[in-house]
Motif scaffolding. Structure first.
Motif, PDB file in Angstrom:
ATOM      1  N   PRO A 162     -14.035 -10.272  21.837  1.00  0.00           N
ATOM      2  CA  PRO A 162     -13.026  -9.195  21.786  1.00  0.00           C
ATOM      3  C   PRO A 162     -13.666  -7.810  21.930  1.00  0.00           C
ATOM      4  O   PRO A 162     -14.750  -7.554  21.400  1.00  0.00           O
ATOM      5  N   THR A 163     -12.975  -6.940  22.651  1.00  0.00           N
ATOM      6  CA  THR A 163     -13.443  -5.557  22.784  1.00  0.00           C
ATOM      7  C   THR A 163     -13.263  -4.813  21.457  1.00  0.00           C
ATOM      8  O   THR A 163     -14.149  -4.095  21.013  1.00  0.00           O
ATOM      9  N   TRP A 164     -12.095  -4.958  20.855  1.00  0.00           N
ATOM     10  CA  TRP A 164     -11.841  -4.425  19.497  1.00  0.00           C
ATOM     11  C   TRP A 164     -11.132  -5.508  18.697  1.00  0.00           C
ATOM     12  O   TRP A 164     -10.279  -6.226  19.224  1.00  0.00           O
ATOM     13  N   TYR A 165     -11.505  -5.630  17.450  1.00  0.00           N
ATOM     14  CA  TYR A 165     -10.802  -6.563  16.573  1.00  0.00           C
ATOM     15  C   TYR A 165     -10.649  -5.927  15.195  1.00  0.00           C
ATOM     16  O   TYR A 165     -11.429  -5.044  14.814  1.00  0.00           O
ATOM     17  N   GLY A 166      -9.622  -6.354  14.498  1.00  0.00           N
ATOM     18  CA  GLY A 166      -9.373  -5.787  13.180  1.00  0.00           C
ATOM     19  C   GLY A 166      -7.940  -6.007  12.736  1.00  0.00           C
ATOM     20  O   GLY A 166      -7.230  -6.881  13.238  1.00  0.00           O
ATOM     21  N   VAL A 167      -7.496  -5.168  11.788  1.00  0.00           N
ATOM     22  CA  VAL A 167      -6.178  -5.290  11.181  1.00  0.00           C
ATOM     23  C   VAL A 167      -5.505  -3.930  11.171  1.00  0.00           C
ATOM     24  O   VAL A 167      -6.135  -2.916  10.826  1.00  0.00           O
ATOM     25  N   ILE A 168      -4.232  -3.888  11.572  1.00  0.00           N
ATOM     26  CA  ILE A 168      -3.423  -2.678  11.436  1.00  0.00           C
ATOM     27  C   ILE A 168      -2.238  -3.019  10.528  1.00  0.00           C
ATOM     28  O   ILE A 168      -1.793  -4.163  10.474  1.00  0.00           O
ATOM     29  N   ALA A 169      -1.764  -2.019   9.808  1.00  0.00           N
ATOM     30  CA  ALA A 169      -0.684  -2.254   8.850  1.00  0.00           C
ATOM     31  C   ALA A 169       0.143  -0.993   8.693  1.00  0.00           C
ATOM     32  O   ALA A 169      -0.380   0.122   8.763  1.00  0.00           O
ATOM     33  N   ASP A 170       1.433  -1.182   8.486  1.00  0.00           N
ATOM     34  CA  ASP A 170       2.311  -0.053   8.195  1.00  0.00           C
ATOM     35  C   ASP A 170       3.125  -0.382   6.949  1.00  0.00           C
ATOM     36  O   ASP A 170       3.288  -1.545   6.591  1.00  0.00           O
ATOM     37  N   THR A 171       3.640   0.657   6.298  1.00  0.00           N
ATOM     38  CA  THR A 171       4.427   0.423   5.095  1.00  0.00           C
ATOM     39  C   THR A 171       5.188   1.674   4.696  1.00  0.00           C
ATOM     40  O   THR A 171       4.799   2.799   5.051  1.00  0.00           O
ATOM     41  N   ASN A 172       6.291   1.469   3.964  1.00  0.00           N
ATOM     42  CA  ASN A 172       6.889   2.557   3.202  1.00  0.00           C
ATOM     43  C   ASN A 172       6.070   2.707   1.924  1.00  0.00           C
ATOM     44  O   ASN A 172       5.217   1.891   1.617  1.00  0.00           O
ATOM     45  N   ALA A 173       6.337   3.749   1.160  1.00  0.00           N
ATOM     46  CA  ALA A 173       5.540   4.026  -0.028  1.00  0.00           C
ATOM     47  C   ALA A 173       5.642   2.875  -1.035  1.00  0.00           C
ATOM     48  O   ALA A 173       6.740   2.498  -1.432  1.00  0.00           O
ATOM     49  N   PRO A 174       4.516   2.309  -1.456  1.00  0.00           N
ATOM     50  CA  PRO A 174       4.536   1.244  -2.462  1.00  0.00           C
ATOM     51  C   PRO A 174       4.530   1.821  -3.875  1.00  0.00           C
ATOM     52  O   PRO A 174       4.544   3.043  -4.069  1.00  0.00           O
TER      53      PRO A 174
END
Length: 510
Positions: A162-174
């Motif tokens: 893979p050229t780039w690998y990882g994790v992305i995440a979004d959320t409202n305020a916890p």
């Protein structure tokens, strides 16, 4: 094919340009964070270098906590930007998969809901390029950790890797005690966590969190009370929203709802009815730390697998709530040690008035011959059961000082460090709404994250004298047990008859 997207906001732009292994973005509703993550999935796939056969291969999992939310929210957002008509048919049988083959691009997007054990197993068996957690506040930290092990494994190294690998995440305020809040550095780790647990919440160097500006601004009066809201000039994604979007959605909403979904503040939204309607944040929460007085202190304890305790003093008729300890999945042996350390470190030089616990703690558990009170005594803590476990009496023991004034001041003042207790007063400790038509709620407070520390406060106040004030110092009626051995002819207990018979001469009966 013509495809155009431009992020409307500096935080969105910075988030998408970043190459950190884990990237999380938190923002209000309508801020464009979920769309930005969907576009980021496609953008990173386009940036993937070609395999020896000239194809750019990527495989990504898009995760949501439940299947209904996955289908109605996450997948809908994805298909709004990548419709089946132009990007290929969706496989609507679990696991839902969208295979996009355009020119030299081969992108496999797998949609997963992690509300069933078998779904978690599916995640653990995947070989992924990267991963997208949608609404990460609903995802447990162990699932996040498991996901980080599955990325960077496709395409294989023989095909270029893979050229780039990882994790992305979004959320409202916890919530404030959520793993996201702690790892982002916005709040310190909870006191009840062990050193090992705290280490697990230290943000790694290759993790980064982004916070978008709120959608609106508060307009306050001279008393610093919120009068109204106005649209923020710094709100992101505003170009893609109606001008009256935020003004419309805040109408009829509670302040806690607005704080989380519009102001992008850490907090909890509760759907029930607050137990203590007379609680006021401005009145009952101290603006500065409360310094313990040179008077005896009380401790209230609630047992169970989520034990909690509260420290308090009564000074000139006022209750000062000083500290709290809230634990999760902790047995009484370990909790008693945590409590003992708190007493030694902070209250060893002050006399103990009384330590009061749940009366049910006098009963042995089915798996252990020891009672919680015996375990506490083994740790050098002498505790006593509260005089009653009646819920209405316990609630009134708290309501009484909450609504009482002493020398013109509230009879209860809470230190701002007691975060769980304060959140419970503010609505977290609640009567749960019944799933029926109309405004109907349970008769007893709901058992949730805030009920245990509030139970501890109730036991404290009940056993420290507030219960006697309520009942007017009346002693509880004694339980009279029926006599089981009774002589129907003499109307006296048989044991007494035997005692009298022994003084007679058996032969003469005289």
């Amino acid at each position: 094919m013509k495809f155009t997207y431009k992020p409307d906001g500096e935080i969105l732009k910075t988030f998408m340009k970043d190459n950190s292994f884990f990237r999380g973005i938190r923002g209000p509703v309508g801020s464009g964070k979920s769309v930005a993550c969907c576009i980021e999935v496609f953008r990173r796939a386009l940036a993937q270098k070609k395999s020896p056969d000239g194809i750019r291969r990527s495989r990504v999992a898009v995760v949501r906590n439940t299947n209904p939310q996955l289908r109605t929210t996450t997948m809908k957002t994805w298909l709004d930007w990548f419709p089946e008509k132009e990007f290929g048919k969706m496989n609507w049988s679990p696991p839902y998969t969208h295979r996009i083959k355009v020119a030299d691009l081969d992108l496999e997007v797998i949609f997963l809901a992690l509300d069933r054990p078998e779904d978690v197993k599916k995640l653990l068996s995947l070989e992924l390029t990267f991963l997208f957690f949608n609404e990460a506040r609903e995802i447990a930290k162990p699932i996040i950790d498991a996901g980080t092990m599955r990325v960077g494994r496709y395409p294989s190294m023989k095909d270029g890797g893979p050229t780039w690998y990882g994790v992305i995440a979004d959320t409202n305020a916890p919530d404030e005690d959520h793993w996201w809040s702690v790892m982002s550095g916005e709040v310190p780790p909870p006191d009840h966590l062990s050193k090992e647990e705290i280490i697990m919440l230290v943000k790694p160097d290759n993790w980064k969190f982004f916070i978008q500006p709120p959608g609106m601004q508060e307009v306050k009066n001279v008393d610093k009370e919120v009068e109204r809201y106005k649209v923020s000039e710094k709100a992101e994604n505003a170009k893609n929203l109606r001008s009256d979007y935020y003004e419309s959605i805040v109408r009829g909403k509670t302040k806690s709802w607005i704080d989380v979904y519009v102001m992008n503040r850490l907090g909890t939204i509760e759907d029930g009815k607050p137990v203590y309607k007379d609680f006021s944040m401005d009145t009952h929460v101290a603006t500065e730390p409360i310094i313990p007085a040179e008077v005896p202190y009380y401790v209230g304890i609630d047992f169970g697998l989520t034990p909690a305790c509260v420290f308090a003093q009564q000074v000139r008729g006022r209750w000062l709530i000083l500290d709290e300890i809230v634990a999760r999945d902790m047995g009484m042996v370990k909790f008693s040690e945590v409590l003992r350390q708190m007493i030694q470190n902070k209250y060893s030089k002050k006399p103990i008035a009384k330590i009061i616990g749940d009366p049910a703690g006098d009963y042995r558990a089915q798996t252990d011959e020891s009672t919680p009170f015996q375990i506490l005594r083994g740790a050098g803590i002498k505790a006593y059961p509260a005089p009653s476990n009646d819920v209405s009496l316990r609630l009134e023991a708290v309501n009484a000082p909450l609504t009482r004034l002493v020398e013109g001041k509230p009879a209860m003042l809470i230190d701002k460090s007691c975060k769980h207790l304060i959140k419970g007063f503010a609505g977290g400790y609640q009567y749960k709404r019944l799933q029926v038509s109309g405004e109907r709620y349970t008769e007893k407070p709901d058992k949730n994250d805030y009920s245990h520390v509030h139970d501890a406060l109730q036991y404290l106040l009940l056993g420290a004298g507030e219960g006697k004030k309520i009942t007017g110092n009346q002693q509880e009626a004694k339980v009279i047990q029926a006599r089981t051995k009774f002589d129907v002819f003499t109307r006296e207990p048989k044991k007494n008859i035997r005692k009298k018979w022994n003084i007679f001469d058996v032969r003469t009966r005289l």
